[in-house]
Design a protein around this motif. Structure first.
Motif, mmCIF file in Angstrom:
data_model
loop_
_atom_site.group_PDB
_atom_site.id
_atom_site.type_symbol
_atom_site.label_atom_id
_atom_site.label_comp_id
_atom_site.label_asym_id
_atom_site.label_seq_id
_atom_site.Cartn_x
_atom_site.Cartn_y
_atom_site.Cartn_z
ATOM 1 N N VAL A 97 57.566 41.681 44.860
ATOM 2 C CA VAL A 97 58.046 42.819 44.077
ATOM 3 C C VAL A 97 57.017 43.234 43.014
ATOM 4 C CG1 VAL A 97 59.818 43.420 42.379
ATOM 5 C CG2 VAL A 97 60.454 42.173 44.440
ATOM 6 N N ALA A 98 56.106 42.290 42.658
ATOM 7 C CA ALA A 98 55.201 42.541 41.524
ATOM 8 C C ALA A 98 54.086 43.525 41.876
ATOM 9 C CB ALA A 98 54.601 41.222 41.060
ATOM 10 N N ARG A 99 53.757 44.370 40.939
ATOM 11 C CA ARG A 99 52.628 45.290 41.100
ATOM 12 C C ARG A 99 51.308 44.592 40.747
ATOM 13 N NH1 ARG A 99 51.776 50.571 41.802
ATOM 14 N NH2 ARG A 99 52.962 49.828 43.581
ATOM 15 N N ILE A 100 51.421 43.587 39.847
ATOM 16 C CA ILE A 100 50.216 42.888 39.398
ATOM 17 C C ILE A 100 50.469 41.371 39.390
ATOM 18 C CG2 ILE A 100 48.622 42.543 37.441
ATOM 19 C CD1 ILE A 100 49.429 45.415 36.522
ATOM 20 N N GLY A 101 49.523 40.608 39.932
ATOM 21 C CA GLY A 101 49.561 39.153 39.818
ATOM 22 C C GLY A 101 48.520 38.739 38.786
ATOM 23 N N LEU A 102 48.962 38.003 37.769
ATOM 24 C CA LEU A 102 48.037 37.598 36.701
ATOM 25 C C LEU A 102 47.732 36.117 36.864
ATOM 26 C CD1 LEU A 102 49.157 39.139 33.287
ATOM 27 C CD2 LEU A 102 46.861 39.103 34.260
ATOM 28 N N VAL A 103 46.535 35.792 37.317
ATOM 29 C CA VAL A 103 46.149 34.409 37.573
ATOM 30 C C VAL A 103 44.866 34.153 36.781
ATOM 31 C CG1 VAL A 103 45.595 32.721 39.341
ATOM 32 C CG2 VAL A 103 47.157 34.591 39.887
ATOM 33 N N THR A 104 45.028 33.619 35.577
ATOM 34 C CA THR A 104 43.871 33.558 34.681
ATOM 35 C C THR A 104 43.631 32.155 34.102
ATOM 36 O OG1 THR A 104 45.295 34.235 32.842
ATOM 37 C CG2 THR A 104 44.115 35.987 33.995
ATOM 38 N N PRO A 105 43.480 31.135 34.982
ATOM 39 C CA PRO A 105 43.186 29.803 34.456
ATOM 40 C C PRO A 105 41.818 29.763 33.784
ATOM 41 C CG PRO A 105 42.851 29.864 36.826
ATOM 42 C CD PRO A 105 43.484 31.176 36.461
ATOM 43 N N LEU A 106 41.697 28.896 32.774
ATOM 44 C CA LEU A 106 40.404 28.719 32.100
ATOM 45 C C LEU A 106 39.447 27.968 33.021
ATOM 46 C CD1 LEU A 106 41.637 27.700 28.535
ATOM 47 C CD2 LEU A 106 41.273 29.987 29.501
ATOM 48 N N ARG A 107 40.035 27.166 33.912
ATOM 49 C CA ARG A 107 39.259 26.458 34.921
ATOM 50 C C ARG A 107 40.266 25.955 35.942
ATOM 51 N NH1 ARG A 107 33.834 26.903 35.619
ATOM 52 N NH2 ARG A 107 33.641 27.067 33.374
ATOM 53 N N ASP A 108 39.976 26.102 37.228
ATOM 54 C CA ASP A 108 40.913 25.644 38.254
ATOM 55 C C ASP A 108 40.130 25.280 39.505
ATOM 56 O OD1 ASP A 108 43.408 25.111 39.427
ATOM 57 O OD2 ASP A 108 44.290 26.881 38.482
ATOM 58 N N GLY A 109 40.501 24.165 40.150
ATOM 59 C CA GLY A 109 39.812 23.755 41.360
ATOM 60 C C GLY A 109 39.832 24.886 42.379
ATOM 61 N N MET A 110 41.026 25.321 42.774
ATOM 62 C CA MET A 110 41.164 26.449 43.688
ATOM 63 C C MET A 110 42.080 27.490 43.060
ATOM 64 S SD MET A 110 40.625 28.178 46.349
ATOM 65 C CE MET A 110 39.304 27.079 46.812
ATOM 66 N N ASN A 111 43.299 27.152 42.812
ATOM 67 C CA ASN A 111 44.435 27.968 42.403
ATOM 68 C C ASN A 111 45.097 28.593 43.623
ATOM 69 O OD1 ASN A 111 46.220 30.177 41.380
ATOM 70 N ND2 ASN A 111 45.615 29.190 39.466
ATOM 71 N N LEU A 112 46.134 27.914 44.080
ATOM 72 C CA LEU A 112 46.863 28.352 45.263
ATOM 73 C C LEU A 112 47.741 29.544 44.955
ATOM 74 C CD1 LEU A 112 47.808 24.901 46.806
ATOM 75 C CD2 LEU A 112 45.921 26.422 47.411
ATOM 76 N N VAL A 113 48.162 29.681 43.701
ATOM 77 C CA VAL A 113 49.021 30.818 43.344
ATOM 78 C C VAL A 113 48.306 32.140 43.662
ATOM 79 C CG1 VAL A 113 50.102 32.036 41.415
ATOM 80 C CG2 VAL A 113 50.365 29.553 41.623
ATOM 81 N N ALA A 114 46.985 32.188 43.431
ATOM 82 C CA ALA A 114 46.232 33.418 43.712
ATOM 83 C C ALA A 114 46.368 33.773 45.195
ATOM 84 C CB ALA A 114 44.772 33.232 43.338
ATOM 85 N N PRO A 146 52.291 44.731 53.014
ATOM 86 C CA PRO A 146 51.043 45.300 53.539
ATOM 87 C C PRO A 146 50.977 46.826 53.419
ATOM 88 C CG PRO A 146 52.048 43.790 55.119
ATOM 89 C CD PRO A 146 53.037 43.958 54.010
ATOM 90 N N VAL A 147 52.098 47.461 53.234
ATOM 91 C CA VAL A 147 52.099 48.927 53.136
ATOM 92 C C VAL A 147 51.866 49.366 51.693
ATOM 93 C CG1 VAL A 147 53.487 50.991 53.589
ATOM 94 C CG2 VAL A 147 53.744 48.976 55.027
ATOM 95 N N ASP A 148 52.240 48.525 50.744
ATOM 96 C CA ASP A 148 52.150 48.912 49.337
ATOM 97 C C ASP A 148 51.812 47.676 48.483
ATOM 98 O OD1 ASP A 148 52.356 50.415 47.026
ATOM 99 O OD2 ASP A 148 54.521 50.088 46.838
ATOM 100 N N PRO A 149 50.606 47.135 48.704
ATOM 101 C CA PRO A 149 50.307 45.848 48.051
ATOM 102 C C PRO A 149 50.004 45.984 46.562
ATOM 103 C CG PRO A 149 48.400 46.599 49.295
ATOM 104 C CD PRO A 149 49.488 47.592 49.554
ATOM 105 N N GLY A 150 50.204 44.890 45.837
ATOM 106 C CA GLY A 150 49.900 44.845 44.414
ATOM 107 C C GLY A 150 48.452 44.432 44.177
ATOM 108 N N VAL A 151 48.101 44.317 42.901
ATOM 109 C CA VAL A 151 46.720 44.036 42.496
ATOM 110 C C VAL A 151 46.656 42.623 41.912
ATOM 111 C CG1 VAL A 151 44.831 44.789 40.984
ATOM 112 C CG2 VAL A 151 46.466 46.472 41.890
ATOM 113 N N LEU A 152 45.632 41.887 42.303
ATOM 114 C CA LEU A 152 45.434 40.538 41.748
ATOM 115 C C LEU A 152 44.408 40.593 40.624
ATOM 116 C CD1 LEU A 152 45.872 37.436 41.929
ATOM 117 C CD2 LEU A 152 44.008 37.384 43.623
#
Ligand code: ADP
Length: 469
Positions: free
Chosen positions: A342-359, A368-374
């Protein structure tokens, strides 16, 4: 095929599968199902003394073997050296690490106890795969007990430059522990370079050649279909209705000081200050369940966040709109997937992260028709692969504010173009593919360094292909 033995601090509940399982259990699922396997580690329970004999449960083709941790080992090995010393240092935060000789004593003791409890369960041709920073010393302990099996290791968190790592008391012994492994995997080429540098400087150049980068992935198709299914569920509909047409920005993290939460909240506040036309048009939902609540730094962080959210909401809210919604309770994974869609924006802002699966999950969850911004931290391992994200410096609230402004105004075709590139990467480099790649390197089918860089589809690779064409 030889038996696969997985060793990790925690052992998943064999009854939990699919959507509720943790990242590592999801990643290992195919490999475990395909062959006879054993998963060994801590039961999650504490007892008077650390167990010497593992309790075993068989489920499908996997045996789950666990030992309890003694109270002292829980305090010194787990809370102490692993979580209060290694975790911050590996995330580049030498200054907040806490060192105590008794903690290191607990760490060496527990690594030895793990090895002693596992050794009698091993068969000569087992392939052993040890996971993460809790168990740097375990292979060396197994070797001391005479185990000759192939042993691989994967570090899920970053490995910092050696000037930082060497600030850790006993750094040299930890590196020697790693050098006992036959293949050593890390998330990114930067981590691999850092670890190789530390090993070479410590006179372990031969072990440095066994280090490779293997970016972990997610069950991309599974998460995408979970998100699509859950979008009509009661919780998600309730959230959407409550937005009253406003855009949603979402953050999903464990409440951890590596995740950059105070800076993220400040960045969101700065966006509303500097770009007032977005006021009343966007709601930021941060889900951050408390983790490791018994470690002092985590209590401080919680207070800091309570204040930050309170300040911004106090200053900016209208009678019918609060800019930030902040939840420190756990939210079920399927619901999170629906929220992300439902989100228009995903905010994934770790100061340091091995991978970050949430992203990666945010990308997989999009329509896929109306994707949000990471909006993604350049210091997350995922930033190497996700070149369609708006990449920010998570330490700079103004940078986050400007990216949010761009994301709010981004036209549909640009959103689609950026998302399609990221989705291609996430879908190609799944958790199962990661697992196969590492095992193939460990079991000697490919040199570690080459196997590691063989991501099926990375931005760099795509650019190289385009240049060739
Ligand atoms: P870390 O391993 O440091 O917590 P990752 O982003 O790599 O960070 O992995 C976290 C995993 O836990 C993801 O699969 C994510 O969906 C899940 N997770 C994180 N925060 C929450 C939350 N608030 N509620 C539910 N699941 C969460």
């Amino acid at each position: 095929m030889s038996r696969l033995v997985v060793v990790a601090n925690r052992v998943p509940d064999p009854r939990e599968g699919g959507a509720t399982a943790g990242g590592l259990a999801v990643a290992m699922k195919d490999a475990l199902a395909k062959r006879d396997s054993l998963w060994f580690g801590w039961s999650g329970k504490t007892a008077e003394e650390t167990g010497t004999e593992a309790a075993q449960v068989r489920h499908g083709s996997t045996t789950y073997a666990t030992i309890d941790l003694g109270h002292d080992d829980y305090r010194h090995y787990y809370q102490g050296f692993s979580n209060a010393a290694l975790w911050p240092v590996l995330h580049y935060r030498l200054g907040i690490a806490r060192f105590d000789r008794r903690d290191y004593g607990g760490y060496t003791r527990t690594n030895a106890a793990f090895a002693a409890a596992l050794a009698p369960l091993l068969r000569p041709d087992d392939t052993i795969w040890i996971h993460d920073f809790h168990l740097f010393l375990m292979a060396a302990e197994l070797r001391r007990l005479g185990c000759r099996q192939r042993i691989g290791f994967f570090l899920h968190v970053p490995f910092p430059p050696r000037s930082v790592f060497n600030g850790l008391p006993h750094a040299a012994q930890l590196l020697e522990g790693l050098a006992s492994m036959d293949a050593i995997g890390v998330q990114t080429e930067d981590d691999a370079e850092n670890l190789r540098g530390a090993l070479i400087a410590g006179g372990m150049g031969e072990a440095a050649m066994r280090v490779g980068a293997f970016a972990i992935g997610i069950d991309a198709a599974g998460f995408a279909s979970l998100a699509a299914r859950r979008v009509g569920s009661k919780d998600v509909v309730r959230l959407r209705d409550s937005l009253a047409g406003r855009s949603l920005a979402i953050g999903v993290d464990r409440l951890d000081y590596t995740k950059g939460l105070p800076q993220r909240i400040a960045g969101f506040g700065a966006m509303l200050e500097r770009f007032p036309r977005h006021r009343g048009k966007i709601t930021f939902l941060q889900v951050a369940p408390v983790s490791r609540g018994d470690v002092a730094q985590y209590r401080t962080l919680r207070r800091e966040l309570d204040e930050g959210v309170g300040r911004i909401n106090g200053q900016m809210a209208e009678p019918d709109w609060a800019p930030i919604r902040y939840i420190t309770r756990a939210v079920a994974r399927p619901t999170i997937a629906g929220f992300m869609r439902v989100a228009r924006i995903g905010l994934v802002t770790p100061l340091r992260d091995g991978m970050n699966l949430v992203a990666k999950e945010f990308v997989a969850a999009q329509d896929p028709v109306d994707p949000g911004v990471l909006v993604l931290s350049r210091f997350a391992g995922a930033a190497v692969e996700l070149d369609g994200a708006l990449v920010v410096n998570p330490l700079d609230p103004d940078d986050i504010a400007e990216a949010l402004d761009v994301a709010m105004d981004m036209p549909a075709d640009e959103r689609l173009d950026r998302w399609s590139r990221m989705w291609a990467t996430v879908r190609a480099n799944t958790a199962a593919a990661w697992c196969r790649r590492f095992l193939s390197a460990l079991e000697g089918h490919e040199a570690v360094a080459e196997a590691g860089s063989s991501l099926e589809e990375t931005p760099k690779r795509r650019r190289a292909k385009r240049a060739e064409a």
